[in-house]
Design a protein around this motif. Structure first.
Motif, mmCIF file in Angstrom:
data_model
loop_
_atom_site.group_PDB
_atom_site.id
_atom_site.type_symbol
_atom_site.label_atom_id
_atom_site.label_comp_id
_atom_site.label_asym_id
_atom_site.label_seq_id
_atom_site.Cartn_x
_atom_site.Cartn_y
_atom_site.Cartn_z
ATOM 1 N N PHE A 51 1.076 -0.932 -0.229
ATOM 2 C CA PHE A 51 -0.032 -0.032 -0.115
ATOM 3 C C PHE A 51 0.767 1.302 -0.266
ATOM 4 N N ALA A 52 2.035 1.826 0.934
ATOM 5 C CA ALA A 52 2.284 2.768 0.859
ATOM 6 C C ALA A 52 4.111 2.879 0.076
ATOM 7 N N CYS A 53 4.251 1.972 -0.465
ATOM 8 C CA CYS A 53 5.630 1.741 -1.154
ATOM 9 C C CYS A 53 4.942 2.675 -2.744
ATOM 10 N N PRO A 54 5.949 4.137 -2.533
ATOM 11 C CA PRO A 54 5.744 4.796 -3.727
ATOM 12 C C PRO A 54 5.401 4.286 -5.099
ATOM 13 N N PHE A 55 6.586 2.998 -5.363
ATOM 14 C CA PHE A 55 6.076 2.907 -7.278
ATOM 15 C C PHE A 55 5.278 2.440 -7.008
ATOM 16 N N CYS A 56 4.480 1.912 -6.432
ATOM 17 C CA CYS A 56 3.138 1.188 -6.386
ATOM 18 C C CYS A 56 2.058 2.352 -6.050
ATOM 19 N N ILE A 57 2.298 3.142 -5.556
ATOM 20 C CA ILE A 57 1.118 4.375 -5.761
ATOM 21 C C ILE A 57 1.213 4.986 -7.010
ATOM 22 N N LYS A 58 2.722 5.349 -7.965
ATOM 23 C CA LYS A 58 2.701 6.164 -9.145
ATOM 24 C C LYS A 58 1.890 4.905 -9.956
ATOM 25 N N THR A 59 1.754 3.598 -9.529
ATOM 26 C CA THR A 59 1.472 2.888 -10.983
ATOM 27 C C THR A 59 -0.158 2.704 -10.623
ATOM 28 N N ARG A 60 -0.590 2.461 -9.020
ATOM 29 C CA ARG A 60 -1.766 2.836 -9.039
ATOM 30 C C ARG A 60 -2.590 4.326 -9.158
ATOM 31 N N ARG A 61 -1.528 5.383 -9.471
ATOM 32 C CA ARG A 61 -2.354 6.605 -9.662
ATOM 33 C C ARG A 61 -2.458 6.654 -11.444
#
Ligand SMILES: N[C@@H](CCC(=O)N[C@@H](CS)C(=O)NCC(=O)O)C(=O)O
Length: 123
Positions: A51-61
């Motif tokens: 949930f809190a991984c910045p690269f995952c946030i970028k991908t989810r965005r």
């Protein structure tokens, strides 16, 4: 010490996730039929993530903006999906997109490559 690092990382990730939430804007709109077709195609995709991984946030965005509600699997310690990612992809690194196609599974690492793949396939 590692507990402090985990706490700081999760706190920072939570802050980034919050700012992502309030700034992400609008998602792509398709006709109901086109969206249904896309969602049928998405059944062969799974995003392994934290949930809190910045690269995952970028991908989810990027997924949000393209209106791609892909199934997400959290790979936190203790999760069965962590072992699934390790066994299938070969490493616990996130994000990783699992692509099931014609009986074959591909494990795509690297946020930029995942986003490019989704843009080329669905935009
Ligand atoms: N360049 C990669 C970086 C991914 C990355 O470093 N993810 C971290 C979590 S935020 C991770 O899984 N680290 C574990 C590792 O590298 O083994 C990307 O853009 O996806």
């Amino acid at each position: 010490m590692s507990l402090i690092i985990t706490l700081v990382r999760n706190l920072l990730g939570g802050i980034i996730a919050f700012f992502d939430l309030i700034t992400r804007g609008f998602k792509l709109k398709r006709t109901a039929e086109a969206q249904q077709q896309v969602e049928n195609d998405l059944e062969s995709l799974t995003l392994y993530q934290f949930f809190a991984c910045p690269f995952c946030i970028k991908t989810r965005r990027a997924m949000y903006k393209m209106n791609l509600p892909i199934l997400k699997r959290n790979v936190s310690k203790g999760s069965p999906y962590r072992e699934e990612l390790m066994q299938g992809g070969g490493k616990v690194k996130t994000p990783c997109l699992r692509i099931d196609s014609a009986g074959e599974t591909t494990w795509l690492y690297e946020s930029s490559e995942i986003i490019t793949y989704l843009q080329q396939r669905f935009n």
